[in-house]
Design a protein around this motif. Structure first.
Motif, mmCIF file in Angstrom:
data_model
loop_
_atom_site.group_PDB
_atom_site.id
_atom_site.type_symbol
_atom_site.label_atom_id
_atom_site.label_comp_id
_atom_site.label_asym_id
_atom_site.label_seq_id
_atom_site.Cartn_x
_atom_site.Cartn_y
_atom_site.Cartn_z
ATOM 1 N N LEU A 141 67.180 94.554 10.261
ATOM 2 C CA LEU A 141 66.558 93.609 11.181
ATOM 3 C C LEU A 141 65.756 92.596 10.375
ATOM 4 O O LEU A 141 64.682 92.896 9.876
ATOM 5 C CB LEU A 141 65.650 94.355 12.160
ATOM 6 N N THR A 142 66.289 91.397 10.232
ATOM 7 C CA THR A 142 65.600 90.370 9.443
ATOM 8 C C THR A 142 64.406 89.794 10.201
ATOM 9 O O THR A 142 63.490 89.246 9.603
ATOM 10 C CB THR A 142 66.563 89.231 9.085
ATOM 11 N N THR A 143 64.434 89.902 11.520
ATOM 12 C CA THR A 143 63.287 89.518 12.355
ATOM 13 C C THR A 143 63.105 90.586 13.419
ATOM 14 O O THR A 143 64.050 91.307 13.763
ATOM 15 C CB THR A 143 63.510 88.159 13.051
ATOM 16 N N ALA A 144 61.900 90.699 13.939
ATOM 17 C CA ALA A 144 61.627 91.677 14.993
ATOM 18 C C ALA A 144 62.196 91.161 16.308
ATOM 19 O O ALA A 144 61.801 90.081 16.764
ATOM 20 C CB ALA A 144 60.131 91.927 15.116
ATOM 21 N N PRO A 145 63.114 91.897 16.952
ATOM 22 C CA PRO A 145 63.677 91.455 18.230
ATOM 23 C C PRO A 145 62.577 91.319 19.288
ATOM 24 O O PRO A 145 61.590 92.055 19.254
ATOM 25 C CB PRO A 145 64.659 92.580 18.589
ATOM 26 N N VAL A 149 58.992 93.522 19.921
ATOM 27 C CA VAL A 149 57.642 92.947 19.885
ATOM 28 C C VAL A 149 56.904 93.263 21.182
ATOM 29 O O VAL A 149 55.741 93.690 21.177
ATOM 30 C CB VAL A 149 57.705 91.425 19.668
ATOM 31 N N ARG A 175 50.070 91.070 11.735
ATOM 32 C CA ARG A 175 51.307 90.362 11.383
ATOM 33 C C ARG A 175 52.384 91.371 10.965
ATOM 34 O O ARG A 175 53.126 91.172 10.016
ATOM 35 C CB ARG A 175 51.007 89.358 10.270
ATOM 36 N N THR A 177 55.153 92.048 12.157
ATOM 37 C CA THR A 177 56.542 91.589 12.200
ATOM 38 C C THR A 177 57.000 91.027 10.867
ATOM 39 O O THR A 177 58.198 90.820 10.655
ATOM 40 C CB THR A 177 56.726 90.514 13.286
ATOM 41 N N GLU A 178 56.048 90.761 9.947
ATOM 42 C CA GLU A 178 56.401 90.235 8.633
ATOM 43 C C GLU A 178 56.545 91.350 7.599
ATOM 44 O O GLU A 178 56.720 91.078 6.418
ATOM 45 C CB GLU A 178 55.343 89.220 8.190
ATOM 46 N N PRO A 180 59.084 94.156 6.809
ATOM 47 C CA PRO A 180 60.386 94.706 7.173
ATOM 48 C C PRO A 180 60.369 96.222 7.330
ATOM 49 O O PRO A 180 61.033 96.763 8.229
ATOM 50 C CB PRO A 180 61.285 94.281 5.996
ATOM 51 N N VAL A 183 58.877 96.992 10.671
ATOM 52 C CA VAL A 183 59.796 96.622 11.755
ATOM 53 C C VAL A 183 60.863 97.701 11.931
ATOM 54 O O VAL A 183 61.167 98.119 13.056
ATOM 55 C CB VAL A 183 60.461 95.258 11.471
ATOM 56 N N HIS A 184 61.404 98.195 10.823
ATOM 57 C CA HIS A 184 62.467 99.188 10.926
ATOM 58 C C HIS A 184 61.943 100.537 11.414
ATOM 59 O O HIS A 184 62.601 101.221 12.208
ATOM 60 C CB HIS A 184 63.188 99.329 9.581
#
Length: 246
Positions: A141-145, A149, A175, A177-178, A180, A183-184
């Protein structure tokens, strides 16, 4: 699971509890949106009053021969300042009221889901994991869906964290979401929560979800000694770095 006296069928207590939590989160979000809109109403009303007063002052100073040119100019500058403030207040007012409709819609959906959970009997055939869309299917996941969020900043923060020990000893990064790795991990927790809520075959029970998922991952995220956010201290966010960074 329990059997209702009125309808004599077995309902899924876990699904009802999860739906009730979503309703509570939606109610909290709507209340926050309503308070924001009310504050925006007050701010816009104050800005209207300020402009009215500034306009009256300009009219008075312009028609008063006793006022010096610099005083008249200052009144015009004050009116321009109040007019700009009014424009900003109007934009914030529009934005705040724009948030009310989706917040109300989200609550309506949550209430419908809760009603459905209360009135839907448990069937013999459990859903299969293939019928559910999981975030794990999109890794990395390159960005948080967006759904992650919303869940992390709502359900996760509201109901699954916040014990006294964690608040005092843990560390969180606003922050997140920055990061990785964060996020995972959070996506993995979200997937298990989804499977549990939908009663997917092989999904964890609520006890297992806490013991094997939350109790494992939360320290990995929040520990001040080894957690993902250990370097995000009072100085602020510390960007994620690769292991092979010099």
């Amino acid at each position: 699971m329990s059997e209702t006296a009125e309808d004599s069928f077995v309902v899924d207590e876990l699904a009802i509890a999860a739906a009730a939590m979503d309703v509570a989160a939606a109610e909290k979000a709507l209340h926050s949106a309503e308070e924001k809109a009310a504050a925006a109403d007050d701010a816009l009303a104050d800005a209207n009053d300020d402009v009215t007063v500034a306009e009256a002052k300009v009219d008075d100073y312009t028609s008063d021969d006793a006022k010096l040119p610099w005083q008249v100019a200052a009144a015009h500058r004050e009116l321009a300042k109040k007019t700009r403030a009014h424009a900003r207040a109007a934009r914030r007012h529009e934005e705040a009221h724009h948030e009310l409709t989706p917040a109300q819609r989200k609550l309506d959906v949550a209430l419908e889901t809760l009603d459905a959970a209360k009135s839907t009997p448990v069937t013999e055939d459990d859903e299969d994991e293939s019928s559910v869309s999981l975030l794990a299917w999109s890794v990395p996941l390159t960005t948080a869906p967006p759904e992650l969020v919303e869940w992390v900043e709502g359900t996760f923060q509201d109901y699954l964290t916040g014990t006294i020990g964690l608040v005092k000893s843990g560390r969180w990064c606003i922050r997140w979401t920055e990061h990785p790795d964060a996020v995972h991990r959070l996506a993995g927790i979200y997937d298990e929560w989804t499977l549990m809520r939908l009663r997917i075959k092989g999904a964890p029970s609520l006890h297992t979800f806490y013991r094997e998922i939350l109790d494992y991952h939360i320290p990995q995220l929040t520990s001040r000694e080894y957690g993902v956010f250990q370097r995000c201290d009072g100085a602020g966010h510390e960007p994620h770095e690769r292991m092979d960074t010099d």
